[in-house]
Scaffold this motif. Structure first.
Motif, PDB file in Angstrom:
ATOM      1  N   SER A   1       0.811  -1.213   0.000  1.00 39.56           N
ATOM      2  CA  SER A   1       0.000   0.000   0.000  1.00 39.56           C
ATOM      3  C   SER A   1       0.848   1.268   0.000  1.00 39.56           C
ATOM      4  O   SER A   1       0.347   2.345  -0.294  1.00 39.56           O
ATOM      5  CB  SER A   1      -0.909   0.013   1.236  1.00 39.56           C
ATOM      6  OG  SER A   1      -0.123   0.133   2.417  1.00 39.56           O
ATOM      7  N   GLY A   2       2.129   1.141   0.365  1.00 35.26           N
ATOM      8  CA  GLY A   2       2.987   2.310   0.490  1.00 35.26           C
ATOM      9  C   GLY A   2       2.808   3.030   1.811  1.00 35.26           C
ATOM     10  O   GLY A   2       3.491   4.012   2.089  1.00 35.26           O
ATOM     11  N   GLN A   3       1.922   2.529   2.655  1.00 34.86           N
ATOM     12  CA  GLN A   3       1.665   3.147   3.959  1.00 34.86           C
ATOM     13  C   GLN A   3       2.806   2.881   4.936  1.00 34.86           C
ATOM     14  O   GLN A   3       3.079   3.682   5.811  1.00 34.86           O
ATOM     15  CB  GLN A   3       0.358   2.607   4.539  1.00 34.86           C
ATOM     16  CG  GLN A   3       0.019   3.153   5.909  1.00 34.86           C
ATOM     17  CD  GLN A   3      -1.269   2.573   6.462  1.00 34.86           C
ATOM     18  OE1 GLN A   3      -1.931   1.757   5.843  1.00 34.86           O
ATOM     19  NE2 GLN A   3      -1.641   3.005   7.653  1.00 34.86           N
ATOM     20  N   TYR A   4       3.473   1.728   4.772  1.00 31.28           N
ATOM     21  CA  TYR A   4       4.522   1.336   5.708  1.00 31.28           C
ATOM     22  C   TYR A   4       5.858   1.137   4.999  1.00 31.28           C
ATOM     23  O   TYR A   4       5.909   0.692   3.848  1.00 31.28           O
ATOM     24  CB  TYR A   4       4.164   0.016   6.402  1.00 31.28           C
ATOM     25  CG  TYR A   4       2.913   0.086   7.230  1.00 31.28           C
ATOM     26  CD1 TYR A   4       2.875   0.786   8.431  1.00 31.28           C
ATOM     27  CD2 TYR A   4       1.747  -0.559   6.809  1.00 31.28           C
ATOM     28  CE1 TYR A   4       1.726   0.844   9.190  1.00 31.28           C
ATOM     29  CE2 TYR A   4       0.587  -0.515   7.574  1.00 31.28           C
ATOM     30  CZ  TYR A   4       0.586   0.194   8.758  1.00 31.28           C
ATOM     31  OH  TYR A   4      -0.558   0.248   9.504  1.00 31.28           O
ATOM     32  N   LEU A   5       6.907   1.432   5.714  1.00 32.62           N
ATOM     33  CA  LEU A   5       8.267   1.141   5.284  1.00 32.62           C
ATOM     34  C   LEU A   5       8.902   0.369   6.433  1.00 32.62           C
ATOM     35  O   LEU A   5       8.788   0.773   7.593  1.00 32.62           O
ATOM     36  CB  LEU A   5       9.042   2.429   5.017  1.00 32.62           C
ATOM     37  CG  LEU A   5      10.504   2.293   4.620  1.00 32.62           C
ATOM     38  CD1 LEU A   5      10.638   1.611   3.270  1.00 32.62           C
ATOM     39  CD2 LEU A   5      11.177   3.649   4.606  1.00 32.62           C
ATOM     40  N   ALA A   6       9.538  -0.754   6.126  1.00 32.83           N
ATOM     41  CA  ALA A   6      10.217  -1.545   7.147  1.00 32.83           C
ATOM     42  C   ALA A   6      11.716  -1.411   6.970  1.00 32.83           C
ATOM     43  O   ALA A   6      12.214  -1.345   5.849  1.00 32.83           O
ATOM     44  CB  ALA A   6       9.818  -3.011   7.043  1.00 32.83           C
ATOM     45  N   THR A   7      12.433  -1.353   8.100  1.00 31.26           N
ATOM     46  CA  THR A   7      13.890  -1.368   8.098  1.00 31.26           C
ATOM     47  C   THR A   7      14.340  -2.439   9.086  1.00 31.26           C
ATOM     48  O   THR A   7      13.620  -2.772  10.035  1.00 31.26           O
ATOM     49  CB  THR A   7      14.480   0.000   8.513  1.00 31.26           C
ATOM     50  OG1 THR A   7      14.024   0.345   9.828  1.00 31.26           O
ATOM     51  CG2 THR A   7      14.096   1.087   7.527  1.00 31.26           C
ATOM     52  N   CYS A   8      15.516  -2.967   8.842  1.00 28.45           N
ATOM     53  CA  CYS A   8      16.070  -3.950   9.768  1.00 28.45           C
ATOM     54  C   CYS A   8      17.564  -3.733   9.863  1.00 28.45           C
ATOM     55  O   CYS A   8      18.160  -3.096   8.993  1.00 28.45           O
ATOM     56  CB  CYS A   8      15.763  -5.369   9.330  1.00 28.45           C
ATOM     57  SG  CYS A   8      16.580  -5.871   7.792  1.00 28.45           S
ATOM     58  N   GLY A   9      18.163  -4.276  10.922  1.00 29.88           N
ATOM     59  CA  GLY A   9      19.576  -4.000  11.061  1.00 29.88           C
ATOM     60  C   GLY A   9      20.354  -4.914  11.964  1.00 29.88           C
ATOM     61  O   GLY A   9      19.846  -5.887  12.519  1.00 29.88           O
ATOM     62  N   ARG A  10      21.589  -4.520  12.093  1.00 31.16           N
ATOM     63  CA  ARG A  10      22.547  -5.254  12.896  1.00 31.16           C
ATOM     64  C   ARG A  10      22.184  -5.216  14.382  1.00 31.16           C
ATOM     65  O   ARG A  10      22.626  -6.046  15.161  1.00 31.16           O
ATOM     66  CB  ARG A  10      23.934  -4.655  12.675  1.00 31.16           C
ATOM     67  CG  ARG A  10      25.023  -5.463  13.274  1.00 31.16           C
ATOM     68  CD  ARG A  10      26.351  -4.929  12.851  1.00 31.16           C
ATOM     69  NE  ARG A  10      27.382  -5.765  13.430  1.00 31.16           N
ATOM     70  CZ  ARG A  10      28.655  -5.481  13.403  1.00 31.16           C
ATOM     71  NH1 ARG A  10      29.074  -4.391  12.808  1.00 31.16           N
ATOM     72  NH2 ARG A  10      29.518  -6.281  13.963  1.00 31.16           N
ATOM     73  N   ASP A  11      21.360  -4.270  14.774  1.00 30.72           N
ATOM     74  CA  ASP A  11      20.954  -4.137  16.179  1.00 30.72           C
ATOM     75  C   ASP A  11      19.851  -5.129  16.568  1.00 30.72           C
ATOM     76  O   ASP A  11      19.232  -4.999  17.623  1.00 30.72           O
ATOM     77  CB  ASP A  11      20.533  -2.704  16.489  1.00 30.72           C
ATOM     78  CG  ASP A  11      19.364  -2.213  15.649  1.00 30.72           C
ATOM     79  OD1 ASP A  11      18.788  -3.009  14.878  1.00 30.72           O
ATOM     80  OD2 ASP A  11      19.023  -1.028  15.756  1.00 30.72           O
TER      81      ASP A  11
END
Length: 170
Positions: free
Chosen positions: A37-47
């Protein structure tokens, strides 16, 4: 980025502008993915965290920070039809996240790889998710049951990227 910031760039008037800097990860951001939907953006990481950002244009707010993995999170991907998020990690697992009321939580953990899971992708219809691992296998999972459908062997080295063809047959 290695600085723990994810930038949202927008193409406007023949040029790209950074319209938002999403800050919060303790160290490098490994991957990002937009929801259908473009409503959400997910990020992930080393933490070891998965962040869900909600917004549009230049306004983004943290919808959730989920700490379900015990090691670095390598990649994230959104379900193609509904707002369900998947992530894979150094902890050898694939996790599915969904929204329960106002909270984003881990809905299921898929285990079966013998080492770091590097890549994942949903099938075009969203019924399955595929994962690739340092253990040199590719696994296809049923999204509803969380059960492994098949393990594909044959790689001579780790598998860092996986994808379904647009029709889901490859």
């Amino acid at each position: 980025s290695f600085d723990g910031i994810a930038c949202v760039w927008e193409y406007k008037d023949g040029d790209f502008d950074c319209v938002a800097s999403l800050e919060g990860h303790e160290n490098e951001v490994k991957a990002v993915a937009w929801s259908r939907s473009g409503q959400y953006l997910a990020t992930c990481g080393r933490d070891k965290s998965v962040w869900v950002w909600e917004g549009e244009d230049e306004q983004y707010e943290v919808a959730a920070v989920v700490h379900s993995h015990t090691q670095d999170v390598k990649s994230v991907a959104w379900h193609p039809k509904i707002d369900v998020l998947a992530s894979v990690s150094y902890d050898d697992s694939l996790k599915l996240f969904a929204q329960f009321g106002d909270d984003w939580r881990c809905a299921s953990t898929l285990k079966g790889h013998g080492s770091t899971v590097w890549g994942l992708a949903f099938s075009p219809d969203g019924a399955q998710v595929v994962s690739g691992s340092f253990d040199r296998t590719v696994k296809i999972w049923d999204v509803v049951t969380g059960k492994e459908v098949i393990t594909l062997n044959g790689h001579k080295s780790l598998v860092v990227g996986v994808a379904f063809s647009p029709d889901g047959t490859r």
